[in-house]
Design an enzyme around this catalytic site. Sequence first.
Site, PDB file in Angstrom:
ATOM      1  N   HIS B 265       0.835  -1.207   0.000  1.00 50.12           N
ATOM      2  CA  HIS B 265       0.000   0.000   0.000  1.00 50.12           C
ATOM      3  C   HIS B 265       0.874   1.263   0.000  1.00 50.12           C
ATOM      4  CE1 HIS B 265      -3.656   2.355   1.210  1.00 50.12           C
ATOM      5  NE2 HIS B 265      -2.731   3.141   1.737  1.00 50.12           N
ATOM      6  N   GLU B 266       1.782   1.328   0.942  1.00 53.48           N
ATOM      7  CA  GLU B 266       2.606   2.543   1.046  1.00 53.48           C
ATOM      8  C   GLU B 266       3.545   2.667  -0.154  1.00 53.48           C
ATOM      9  OE1 GLU B 266       1.501   4.546   3.043  1.00 53.48           O
ATOM     10  OE2 GLU B 266       0.449   3.250   4.476  1.00 53.48           O
ATOM     11  N   HIS B 269       1.764   4.395  -2.892  1.00 54.84           N
ATOM     12  CA  HIS B 269       1.865   5.857  -2.737  1.00 54.84           C
ATOM     13  C   HIS B 269       3.238   6.347  -3.213  1.00 54.84           C
ATOM     14  CE1 HIS B 269      -1.825   6.779  -0.603  1.00 54.84           C
ATOM     15  NE2 HIS B 269      -1.588   5.921   0.362  1.00 54.84           N
ATOM     16  N   GLU B 295      -4.734   7.670  -3.109  1.00 55.11           N
ATOM     17  CA  GLU B 295      -5.223   6.430  -2.519  1.00 55.11           C
ATOM     18  C   GLU B 295      -5.618   5.424  -3.595  1.00 55.11           C
ATOM     19  OE1 GLU B 295      -4.704   6.328   0.590  1.00 55.11           O
ATOM     20  OE2 GLU B 295      -5.705   4.469   1.189  1.00 55.11           O
TER      21      GLU B 295
END
Lengths: 500, 500
Positions: B265-266, B269, B295
Amino acid sequence: MTANLEPLRARLEELSDLDSAGSLLEWDHQTMMPVSGGAARAHSLATLRQVRHERFISADTGRLLEGAAAELDGADPDSDEASMVRVVSRRWEKARRVPAQLAAEMTHAGAEGHDAWVQARARSDYAAFAPYLQRNIDLARRYVECFDWFDCAYDALLDDYDPGMRTAVAARLLNELRGELLPLIHTLVEHSDRVDPSCLHGDFPVARQRRLVEDVLAMMSFDRRAWRMDDTVHPFEISIGAGDTRITTRWDESFLPMGLYGAMHECGHGLYEAGIPDALKRTTLGNGESLSLHESQSRMWENMVGRSREFCGVLAPRVGELFGLKVDADTLYRAVNRVAPSLIRVEADEATYGLHIVMRFELEQDLIEGRLAVADLPEAWNARFKEYLTIDVPDDAHGVLQDVHWASGTIGYFPTYALGNLIAGHLWERAHDEMPDLEEHIAAGELMPLREWLRDRIHRHGGKFTSAEVMERVVGGPVLVTPFVDYLKRKLSGVYGIEL
Amino acid sequence: MTANLEPLRARLEELSDLDSAGSLLEWDHQTMMPVSGGAARAHSLATLRQVRHERFISADTGRLLEGAAAELDGADPDSDEASMVRVVSRRWEKARRVPAQLAAEMTHAGAEGHDAWVQARARSDYAAFAPYLQRNIDLARRYVECFDWFDCAYDALLDDYDPGMRTAVAARLLNELRGELLPLIHTLVEHSDRVDPSCLHGDFPVARQRRLVEDVLAMMSFDRRAWRMDDTVHPFEISIGAGDTRITTRWDESFLPMGLYGAMHECGHGLYEAGIPDALKRTTLGNGESLSLHESQSRMWENMVGRSREFCGVLAPRVGELFGLKVDADTLYRAVNRVAPSLIRVEADEATYGLHIVMRFELEQDLIEGRLAVADLPEAWNARFKEYLTIDVPDDAHGVLQDVHWASGTIGYFPTYALGNLIAGHLWERAHDEMPDLEEHIAAGELMPLREWLRDRIHRHGGKFTSAEVMERVVGGPVLVTPFVDYLKRKLSGVYGIEL
């Protein structure tokens, strides 16, 4: 009554906050930052410093300082407020002569120089580094030209790191020190077979070294809630702000003293910063003002405490246990105090260390006064090294490229290391006079009495006083060479079993 | 021709540099800082933000923007320069209404709130946290009052995180999403015995999880020269500047998905930030402007890639090898896509996640519009949680205190998570249309084709466009609920072996 003092205080808080941010950027740069972030970091730090500089040198600050000085007329000159106005006025007078653009260029060049140095040192490639050094020298010369009240160019630089100290005074002290050290070292080298350093060389896994260091730092009152320790290329200490002190170290898996004494050294700096009262934090007096004083702390903890017979008694059983060695306190004590010329300053013993500094002090004066060209520096370095330390420098990585200072644009800083040793000589003498049971405490691993003594005599003043003012207070006179040299001769006479 | 554009650019570079410094202070605050440094850090960050704010909102900046707009008359509105002037003008119009003092107070309160939250969460002590939340709400209300062109208070906040997005639009989308999710989840809970998640629970030592995560991140093009990954309490990604992207994660030694999918997830980003061209860095357009778009990237990598059948085929043998497990790709795939109401948002499955967001979105509107008192928030939280997710909240640590956002003064941010899912639904559909072999690539662990596609469609624009403008470009219309829900139903029909 406080029409100027209160807004001045608010202005200084703001400047301190920006300094905190700058400190963090520097710390991160040398510990955490991914390598490709270097260019952006150089920009960011330069802008931050420029903004800080502009706000500091504004006429507005000058008016507040002048007004606050009037409001404080008659106040105790040693009070926090009067000291704040006195010290900040002195800095303001100096800083306002420096164009913001030049200040930013210096910061930017220093950050880029640091990164170029890391790469150049890894490849021992002085030629790749030389343009960065040249730029730093050029910028330092432009910086020096901003002032008209110094006797020589080097004075203006040295004054940044040890306010009030002058080149002539430092040169007299360091020449005297050199005169004492050269024959002393000559004698000890002749008797080098009297000390066996082999217990320091072996297999010392980093994880176990960390445990040893953590034990020792805990005795020095390192507290994880307020301190950090990280790995880096060139160890340093930096205080980010109240309650946030950071030290860094590096490890050598085949040589024990590197990590241990490096950490004690940086922790000594940290104790100074952490010992400054909260009331001075965010006043811009929240850090030690003189790097000579700072260095007196770090080198006292590293050498006078850490390499004392008493503390070796604390270390020896721990070292034995952690690394499966049989080493008694006397053997360890003699080993860690062995004097032998070597290539790397930060690995040098307590006696030869001074010569590493003297030669850098001499060379950087030559560079800044234009008597030595950047291109000729390695040759000059190697020749001076041979003269003082009797060994041939094999390559620039182990010679002129070993230190970060010039790469970062830090010129005029080196003498503070030797001056720090001299100050530590005075303080060590005085601490023994005032604490007759100091050695017993150290032998028991109790380091807090010394820390408290230093806190009372030095740390609590923060940046209020110059090194000369502190010396006057604590020992009642100027710094001399004798106490340090006497301490050294006394110690080494015992270690080598000869009269020195 | 560039009498205004060039100085404007220099001003924006300076602001970007200060933003970089602020980002580093925040990163450090949540990863490295000793706990007692919190108060000083709050001051430092607040001052930095205040200085930044003052320089940004100055009339001077306004004149440069106006002049640059005139100079660019007739230029391609999508060009870097025209976009820069358009976007920065919009931000300037908003920022200049906010007094510097208020901006600093908000930053300061956010930093203090964060630290209070860390402690309150550890003790599940909402009462200790409530005053900090109250202050953040009060400051947010004062912030909202600075503007006169929004339809409601919440609009002004949401607009900071997803410029141009309005509460009414977000509410329509999230209500529709809730209407789709509630029955879907109800059905899946009834069939919960069809999916066995036991392979995800067990003994997963952190050191081995790190190796798995490092492998996966390498496939995503994480490069140690330009990226870092560290541990933290509440994972986040932050871009410090060009060439310096940092992600954080946390680990659960008894539950595999926490570390792995958190890191993906990170990293999603991070790929967005790292994919923004250098030409836009230091223009203040060097970061993604819309957090919904941001997101969409992170959740696509985490869920649509990371939890795909194809990628589970890549993961399963590695998981088996590292943890000594026998797990086949189908079992892993079904397990990581199991839908089950649970307490913690960041651990929620892809379907229930939306409900976690909807309830926060509703509650924070109530707080900011004054329909809900801070003291009554836990009760309201627990009631809403029971209504949507059918479970009782055992304590506030697992309820209202679980997220950092409100503690840091970040109100209006939550809906961007759900909007991001909806955007990701569109992008995923479009990526499949345009890359027929996408699934084969993922099955082979080749993630670069997707990264390149996203870079071309999204990342390279940096902060030039709003989420609506990007959607218009990439999918030719506004964001809808259908693509995401269709994707979810299709996937979960397969996982559960039932028609949805």
